[in-house]
Enzyme design. Structure first.
Site, PDB file in Angstrom:
ATOM      1  N   GLU A 189      -4.044  -8.824   0.448  1.00 22.74           N
ATOM      2  CA  GLU A 189      -4.552  -8.738   1.773  1.00 22.74           C
ATOM      3  C   GLU A 189      -5.799  -8.846   1.682  1.00 22.74           C
ATOM      4  O   GLU A 189      -6.697  -7.868   1.164  1.00 22.74           O
ATOM      5  CB  GLU A 189      -3.999  -7.296   2.377  1.00 22.74           C
ATOM      6  CG  GLU A 189      -3.736  -7.206   3.971  1.00 22.74           C
ATOM      7  CD  GLU A 189      -2.901  -5.872   4.341  1.00 22.74           C
ATOM      8  OE1 GLU A 189      -2.084  -5.701   3.829  1.00 22.74           O
ATOM      9  OE2 GLU A 189      -3.565  -5.150   4.981  1.00 22.74           O
TER      10      GLU A 189
ATOM     11  N   GLU B  41       0.903  -1.340  -0.141  1.00 17.11           N
ATOM     12  CA  GLU B  41      -0.109   0.085   0.152  1.00 17.11           C
ATOM     13  C   GLU B  41       0.798   1.322   0.015  1.00 17.11           C
ATOM     14  O   GLU B  41       0.525   2.283   0.716  1.00 17.11           O
ATOM     15  CB  GLU B  41      -1.019  -0.105   1.376  1.00 17.11           C
ATOM     16  CG  GLU B  41      -1.921  -1.102   0.959  1.00 17.11           C
ATOM     17  CD  GLU B  41      -2.990  -1.072   2.382  1.00 17.11           C
ATOM     18  OE1 GLU B  41      -2.925  -0.305   3.177  1.00 17.11           O
ATOM     19  OE2 GLU B  41      -3.892  -2.019   2.367  1.00 17.11           O
TER      20      GLU B  41
HETATM   21  C1  GAL Z   1      -4.201  -2.449   5.422  1.00 19.34           C
HETATM   22  C2  GAL Z   1      -2.596  -2.373   5.650  1.00 19.34           C
HETATM   23  C3  GAL Z   1      -2.162  -3.324   6.888  1.00 19.34           C
HETATM   24  C4  GAL Z   1      -3.315  -2.919   8.004  1.00 19.34           C
HETATM   25  C5  GAL Z   1      -4.599  -3.145   7.549  1.00 19.34           C
HETATM   26  C6  GAL Z   1      -5.628  -3.157   8.515  1.00 19.34           C
HETATM   27  O1  GAL Z   1      -4.565  -1.456   4.655  1.00 19.34           O
HETATM   28  O2  GAL Z   1      -1.825  -3.075   4.601  1.00 19.34           O
HETATM   29  O3  GAL Z   1      -0.780  -2.964   7.230  1.00 19.34           O
HETATM   30  O4  GAL Z   1      -3.022  -1.377   8.119  1.00 19.34           O
HETATM   31  O5  GAL Z   1      -4.903  -2.286   6.638  1.00 19.34           O
HETATM   32  O6  GAL Z   1      -6.878  -3.483   7.974  1.00 19.34           O
END
Ligand code: GAL
Length: 816
Positions: A499, A423
């Site tokens: 993710e 991100e």
């Molecule tokens: C994502 C990020 C993670 C964590 C997660 C929480 O955007 O890559 O590190 O912050 O969100 O939902």
């Protein structure tokens, strides 16, 4: 047209033994102090008053928690926030900031004129500056990077030498608890002048099949080496094949070996071999390294998605942060192993090391246990996410950090993909696109065998500006609504859920009414374990399941996260005392939340899953609607409350929330027994499960993950303590202060209850249970024998458990 990117390769390194090379772990007798000391680098500096510590070491995990530690007044742009607010627990409310020094006296090797001595760090948090005998040797700012220096010329022969390391952590340098100190291992490596270059051996298997595999070993040497011999052996030492190369190109030798009927490496069968690489000068051996490796091929194509060893599969992965909950960030092999074993039991076959380089121990364990790895590098490139993040170092250090990542870990068969970023705000704008290509090219140059991904959350931007199109594997973070469009627009023909989910829950907490929410803040600062709460950017587990089940081109997922971690307490970022995450499938103590069973019901096809939630102790809710969910691998089940049927539920593909869960939304609470009966597809009863309303807390149930541990001063036994009633039913609402004592030769290490709002310290032998449970951790000493953990609490009978410490030569990884 079939779009094809194929990365075939494989192998290994897991350190074992060395011929003329010696590796000494520098663990004991370090001196440590917080504060900056101008003269601490000097040999004659008096550190006798400093604390004596063992490395790996995390100076901040003992707290105390305080909302003032690194209170960040910020708007988290990637979460869509516009106005700054105070984020008190963002980095765990632990005192990781500031300057500190470590000093160590160590013995010098005997024949300095013929040998090279390297000092190697697997990671030091952060901005390390290293001094030997008062000389500045070098520095390495990134806390997660591996690095080493040649210190031969600074050493004094035949006398003690002094190593001094200065570390410095800026506030606002992280989005989670980064830890503090020399939290990974430090080694002194001594080798002959004519030998294998550090990280200089590269093992690949460009052709892999069950019939025959081709193995290529490229060995970079230093000094004047005449020949390099490579021998493949089984783990038991049986020689399979050898090859010798006498031809060097710029110091690099190449051996090619053919292996008949190789046993391939996979998560299901993590077969490993040994590669022995030896150098010779005038017939005399000058170096030998023995590395574990495996045979496996990986391929990513638009028509077959991801294939391992030629077999298509969807990745069942979890993201893991590097902290080990109550142990902080100091590496501990048995704590890491416990995490990975639990993820495997859930059915996971992969991890993503969010958002940084994995520890070497974690990779060794993934090789041996069978977990594929996406090894990540950065959370920031040149554009900042936090004021003092990696963007300060990106220009000067990113290439070096990537080189070190690949060179140090490339031989691990478990790594199937690199990730150059998570991100990164550089997803916006043309410069970022160039950076993405630049980094990917460095990975390709260092390792042409594996693809590169970036976890992309700015999906609209990367579809428009070409960023997504250049990635080997486009990884999407959340944004399930954009998967189909991204698949249309990107040229690769597949999309990875790099993710996913970020569903939030607190173990054993259930809120009513049961509804789906985005950013629900409850008065108790806990999130409901009905698993219906997410963040504005995130979603429920089924949203990812649906994409994976409906579209072949979705390669699988990495759930955020396998375990809760210190820091980032969304959705309670502004609510003190929240100080650790709610995203975990398991809580910070490593106790499974209900979600564990939802993933298990889908991922672990070897075992039955039949799990009921919520608990059934709702005094005061009599007659009130109290929905019941069942997570099971079966499609159909009937539910009974005190023997009265509440009806049958069948999974329904056409309804989002009923496709993977069985839900009884109208059930009313009455104390007693909830029973579920599961049916197979032939409508036969296959298994039943029940939960009961518990009576008053009566005694404590103690269960150790391992009751026999190694007497090495490091091994750990994790003891789950459950408050139970007189009939041994868990009391799911009991919050009782417990005291711990370890008798015998082991020691009390830490305790954790999984409550994200608890300010009780992990290292003190007293803590309240959270919803009836906590985990106490016992550590072995170096002497063998029996020890006993005794747990006492007001109003309950005490409990105890015996832990054996034994001396074992091998480093057996299978003795769960
Ligand atoms: C994502 C990020 C993670 C964590 C997660 C929480 O955007 O890559 O590190 O912050 O969100 O939902």
């Amino acid at each position: 047209m079939m779009k094809r990117i194929t990365f075939i390769l494989v192998f290994l390194v897991v350190n074992i033994s060395y011929g003329q090379m010696t590796e000494t772990l520098l663990k004991e007798n370090w001196r440590f102090s917080k504060g900056d000391f101008e003269t601490a680098k000097n040999v004659d500096f008096n550190d006798s008053e400093w604390e004596k510590v063992k490395v790996p070491h995390d100076w901040a995990i003992k707290g105390p928690f305080d909302k003032k530690h690194d209170a960040q007044r910020v708007a988290i742009l990637q979460d869509g926030e516009k106005m700054p607010t105070e984020k008190s627990g963002r980095t765990g409310a632990l005192p990781y900031m500031g300057t500190a020094w470590y000093r160590l006296k160590f013995d010098t090797p005997k024949r300095l004129n013929q040998e090279k001595v390297l000092i190697h760090f697997d990671g030091a948090m952060s901005e390390a500056k290293v001094y030997v005998n008062g000389h500045y040797i070098g520095e390495h700012p990134y806390g997660y990077g591996y690095f080493y220096f040649d210190i031969t010329q600074y050493l004094k022969e035949g006398s003690q030498n002094t190593l001094a390391v200065r570390l410095h952590n800026e506030p606002k340098s992280s989005r989670w608890y980064p830890g503090a100190g020399i939290y990974r291992k430090v080694k002194l490596i001594t080798k002959q002048q004519n030998s294998i270059k550090r990280w200089g051996n590269t093992i690949t298997t460009p052709i892999v099949s069950p019939v025959k595999a081709k193995v290529v070993v490229k060995t970079k040497t230093i000094g004047q080496v005449d020949e390099v011999k490579t021998t493949i052996k089984t783990l038991n030492g049986k020689i399979i094949i050898s090859s010798i190369s006498k031809e060097s190109f710029d110091g690099e030798y190449e051996n090619t070996l053919a292996v008949e009927r190789p046993e391939l490496w996979s998560p299901e069968h993590p077969n490993l071999y040994q590669m022995v690489t030896t150098t010779f000068v005038k017939g005399h051996q000058t170096d030998e390294i023995i590395e574990k490796f495996g045979f496996r091929s990986i391929s990513f194509t638009s028509d077959k998605g991801f294939e391992l060893n030629g077999v298509r599969r969807k990745i069942k992965g979890v993201c893991l942060h590097h902290d080990l909950g109550p142990l902080g960030t100091a590496i501990n092999r048995s704590a890491l192993k416990r995490q990975l074993v639990m993820m495997k039991e859930m059915g996971a076959d992969a991890i993503r090391t969010a958002h940084n380089m994995p520890s070497i121990e974690q990779l060794e364990l993934c090789d041996e246990l069978g977990l594929m790895v996406v090894a990540e590098s950065f959370d920031e490139w040149k554009k900042a996410k936090v004021d003092n993040g990696y963007h300060r170092f990106f220009d000067e250090w990113a290439e070096i950090d990537v080189q070190h990542l690949v060179r140090a870990t490339k031989n691990h068969p478990s790594i199937i993909m690199w990730s150059s970023g998570n991100e990164v705000p550089d997803q916006w704008g043309n410069e970022g696109v160039k950076r993405a290509k630049w980094l990917q090219d460095i990975f390709h140059k260092e390792d042409p065998t594996r693809p590169v991904t970036v976890g992309m959350d700015q999906v609209e931007a990367v579809m428009a500006n070409g960023f997504g199109a250049i990635m080997d594997v486009p990884g999407l973070n959340y944004r399930t609504q954009l998967y189909e469009e991204a698949h249309e627009k990107f040229p690769q023909g597949f999309v990875l859920g790099s993710e996913t989910a970020s569903t939030v829950s607190s173990r054993g907490v259930y809120h009513f009414p049961v509804k789906e929410y985005k950013v629900k803040k409850h008065d108790d600062f806990q999130s409901s374990s009905y698993d219906m709460e997410a963040c504005p950017w995130s979603n429920l587990p089924e949203d990812d399941f649906i994409l994976q089940d409906d579209f072949d081109w979705v390669l699988g997922e990495f759930v955020w996260t396998g375990f809760d971690y210190l820091g980032e307490p969304s959705p309670y970022n502004e609510e003190w005392p929240s100080r650790s995450s709610y995203f975990g499938i398991c809580d910070l103590a490593g106790i499974p939340k209900d979600r564990f069973y939802l993933y298990k019901s889908r991922w672990n096809t070897q075992e039955e899953t039949l799990h009921i939630l919520p608990h059934w102790n709702w005094e005061g809710r009599e007659g009130k609607v109290t929905p019941i969910y069942v997570y099971t691998n079966y499609n159909k089940a009937e539910l009974f409350i005190n023997g009265v049927s509440q009806g049958v539920r069948i999974k329904d593909k056409t309804k989002r929330l009923d496709r993977y869960r069985l839900r009884w939304m109208d059930t009313k609470y009455e104390a007693g027994v909830v029973k579920v009966v599961a049916y197979n597809d032939n409508d036969e009863i296959v298994v039943t499960e029940e939960i009961k309303t518990a009576g008053k807390p009566h005694h404590l149930r103690l269960e150790a993950d391992r009751s026999t541990i190694k007497a090495d001063g490091e091994d750990l036994s994790f003891v789950t303590v459950t408050v139970v009633d007189k009939n041994d039913n868990p009391c799911p609402t009991a919050n009782i202060q417990l005291d711990f004592e370890v008798k015998g030769n082991s020691t009390f290490k830490a305790v954790c209850n999984g409550d994200a709002t608890s300010l009780q310290l992990f290292h003190k032998p007293t803590m309240k249970t959270f919803n009836g449970k906590l985990v106490a951790i016992v550590q072995s000493s170096k002497s063998k024998g029996t020890s006993e953990l005794v747990v006492k609490g007001k109003g309950v009978k005490s409990g105890s458990i015996k832990i054996q410490s034994i001396q074992k030569k091998d480093n057996s990884l299978t003795d769960k």
